[in-house]
Design a protein around this motif. Structure first.
Motif, PDB file in Angstrom:
ATOM      1  N   PRO A  42      -4.868 -30.904  28.017  1.00  0.00           N
ATOM      2  CA  PRO A  42      -3.640 -30.638  28.767  1.00  0.00           C
ATOM      3  C   PRO A  42      -3.710 -29.355  29.577  1.00  0.00           C
ATOM      4  O   PRO A  42      -4.618 -28.531  29.417  1.00  0.00           O
ATOM      5  CB  PRO A  42      -2.593 -30.517  27.658  1.00  0.00           C
ATOM      6  N   ASN A 252      -5.599 -34.090  30.935  1.00  0.00           N
ATOM      7  CA  ASN A 252      -5.548 -35.188  29.963  1.00  0.00           C
ATOM      8  C   ASN A 252      -6.298 -36.419  30.483  1.00  0.00           C
ATOM      9  O   ASN A 252      -5.868 -37.561  30.277  1.00  0.00           O
ATOM     10  CB  ASN A 252      -4.099 -35.553  29.608  1.00  0.00           C
ATOM     11  N   LYS A 274      -5.283 -40.181  29.339  1.00  0.00           N
ATOM     12  CA  LYS A 274      -4.849 -40.237  27.944  1.00  0.00           C
ATOM     13  C   LYS A 274      -3.385 -40.643  27.806  1.00  0.00           C
ATOM     14  O   LYS A 274      -2.982 -41.156  26.749  1.00  0.00           O
ATOM     15  CB  LYS A 274      -5.052 -38.876  27.276  1.00  0.00           C
TER      16      LYS A 274
END
Length: 573
Positions: A42, A252, A274
């Motif tokens: 992230p 991600n 993700k």
């Protein structure tokens, strides 16, 4: 499965946002290029109140800061660890390798020790000295201009000492030694081990308006909210976003492979998002891999095509080979003169050592070919979960009971806390072809991507080095006026030598060289087999040296990235 394609064609796609990827992003964006940065974790900004752990007390964590959710403790700024759920790796022939991954913007640079050492002239040509391994195709003189610029761009404190294989640089003022380090200086000098101010990338003085100055909270592993320490996100990626070029972040997003055309040249990357678990494709003129040595090797090995049946860049069958990590062993000692420390002043300092000992030995007279440096830890920083002393060892030393519960425990902690000093050796192992990572044909991660399988063994050369570390540590502790804690590690425990991968300095999986038959990349970290693919992490390292590898990753990434800019201008790639 349908793959969603992005219509934009970027000048460069950078995979990974740590030291190598971050530097590449800044250099390319500063040159006015449009850059896509693909990061497996992230977005992270240590100045963000929601993400910040700096200046928080242990009681603010439901786990009191314990390492049950993060490998180095609940407050550590590393999202990941040696084991990540859903993203396994395997081992071959019952060997051992521990693979640390930090999935977040900035990668492992958010929590590293920030020991910022240059490789020296001997480190690039060690085969000429001892006959082991191979020489690099480049020398210190090729990298020195980039080391100089990295020093000035990022900031590093230290002193110029004129050491032949520990080159001087452009240093900020170093912090003064703390009390336990003054004891170390005394003990080390009695042992004929030199000691110098450490060289670390925290700002002891302002270098620009975007970054603050270290205020000595001692929590650099949590990442700095005023950007006073070096992290790739705060010092490279964020400034790159303000430069002439365009920087698009794809966080991600786990890269599956580098895509190629009918001529075998890279066209971009495919990745799994993700969040929606769908696969996407990005297009780019150049692909720059900076995902870490093992991750970049995994991407290349998974990038198979009719033109690259053995994996992209792997015509030599050397992608993943010559994997090696730093050696590491430690010892702690109790120093009676450090009992009953005053706590009325702040001597926390930076998040790490203020002094260190570079390698001082003559390997031609020893039974191992490469050296190690010594790192020092101790002092009066904020106690963390599990900080307590080993009561049994103290009881043996004093011949009386130490520790317990309630007021007795509190009293003894105040009496003895800060009286333990630790010494850690970090040394160079020999790069060997039979230490490697490869694709496991039977195991995939939760994103459907084949995982790595490791094969790694230490040799007697590394064990002999660890034995020398333990002999040195014990002598220094005694010369400090201390008592070594615990039994001295012996042959049955490899002299305390940590398992491969535990020091998190893995390098060498895409080694550079002039001959495509014996290397993966050329001296500019460009794949021999695909001229528009570059590797800017530690994969191209031919050898590790007895120094931490980050400063060399940064310098070589700057060098390779400027080469990319020049080659694009000349339309050579």
């Amino acid at each position: 499965m349908q793959i969603i394609e992005n219509s934009q064609v970027y000048d460069a796609i950078v995979v990974g946002s740590g030291a190598g990827g971050g530097m590449a992003t800044k250099v390319l964006a500063d040159a006015g290029l449009n850059v896509a940065v693909v990061e497996a974790g992230p977005f992270f900004d240590p100045a963000d109140e929601q993400q910040r752990t700096q200046m928080k007390w242990p009681y603010e964590s439901p786990r009191r800061g314990a390492s049950t959710t993060r490998a180095f403790g609940d407050f550590d700024a590393a999202y990941g660890g040696w084991e990540i759920e859903g993203e396994p790796y395997t081992h071959k022939d019952n060997t051992e390798f521990h693979w640390f991954r930090s999935h977040m913007l900035g990668g492992r640079t958010n929590h590293w020790g920030r020991i910022s050492l240059r490789f020296g002239p001997q480190d690039f040509k060690h085969k000429d000295i001892d006959g082991y391994g191979d020489n690099w195709p480049i020398g210190y003189e090729d990298v020195k201009p980039y080391y100089d610029r990295v020093d000035k761009l990022i900031g590093v404190f230290g002193t110029n000492e004129g050491l032949p294989n520990d080159p001087d640089g452009f240093f900020l003022p170093p912090p003064k030694p703390r009390l336990h380090e003054l004891f170390y200086i005394r003990g080390a000098r009695k042992t004929n081990v030199p000691v110098y101010p450490s060289r670390m990338s925290m700002l002891t003085k302002r270098i620009n308006q975007e970054r603050g100055v270290c205020f000595y909270c001692g929590q650099c592993s949590r990442a700095c909210q005023v950007y006073a320490d070096f992290s790739a996100g705060t010092c490279l990626i964020f400034p790159a976003q303000k430069s002439r070029g365009q920087v698009d972040l794809f966080v991600n997003c786990v890269v599956r492979e580098v895509t190629t055309d009918e001529n075998g040249r890279a066209t971009g990357v495919s990745y799994i998002n993700k969040e929606d678990r769908k696969e996407y494709k990005l297009k780019g003129k150049v692909v720059v891999l900076g995902a870490s040595a093992c991750s970049s090797a995994r991407i290349l090995l998974n990038s198979k095509s009719p033109q690259h049946p053995n994996g992209l860049g792997n015509s030599s069958d050397l992608v993943g080979k010559y994997l090696h990590d730093s050696t590491g062993a430690s010892r702690a000692g109790f120093i009676p003169d450090l009992m009953n420390r005053s706590v009325s002043y702040n001597e926390d300092g930076v998040g790490g050592m203020h002094v260190y000992s570079p390698w001082w030995g003559d390997n031609s007279k020893l039974d191992f070919p490469r050296g190690y440096h010594i790192e020092i830890w101790g002092g009066m920083g904020m106690p963390s979960y599990g900080f307590g002393f080993n009561a049994n060892e103290f009881n043996k030393f004093f011949g009386t009971k130490v520790g317990g519960y309630g007021d007795v425990l509190r009293s003894d902690v105040k009496k003895y806390y800060g009286a333990v000093v630790g010494l850690s050796g970090r040394g160079e192992s020999i790069a060997r072809k039979d230490n490697y990572c490869e694709i496991d044909p039977n195991v995939r991660d939760e994103w459907g991507i084949p995982v790595l399988r490791f094969h790694y063994k230490w040799s007697d050369l590394e064990r002999n080095q660890a034995r020398h570390m333990q002999d040195t540590f014990e002598e220094i502790i005694v010369n400090m006026g201390g008592e070594p804690l615990g039994d001295k590690p012996g042959k049955d425990s490899d002299y305390g030598l940590l398992a491969p991968g535990k020091i998190i300095h893995e390098v060498g999986t895409t080694r550079m060289g002039d001959d495509p038959k014996t290397s993966v990349t050329n001296r500019y970290q460009q794949l021999h087999d695909a001229d528009n693919v570059f590797v800017v992490d530690a994969g191209p390292f031919v050898s590790q040296a007895d120094k931490n590898c980050t400063w060399t990753i940064l310098a070589l990434s700057m060098r390779a990235s400027e080469y990319i800019v020049n080659e694009l201008k000349q339309q050579n790639i």
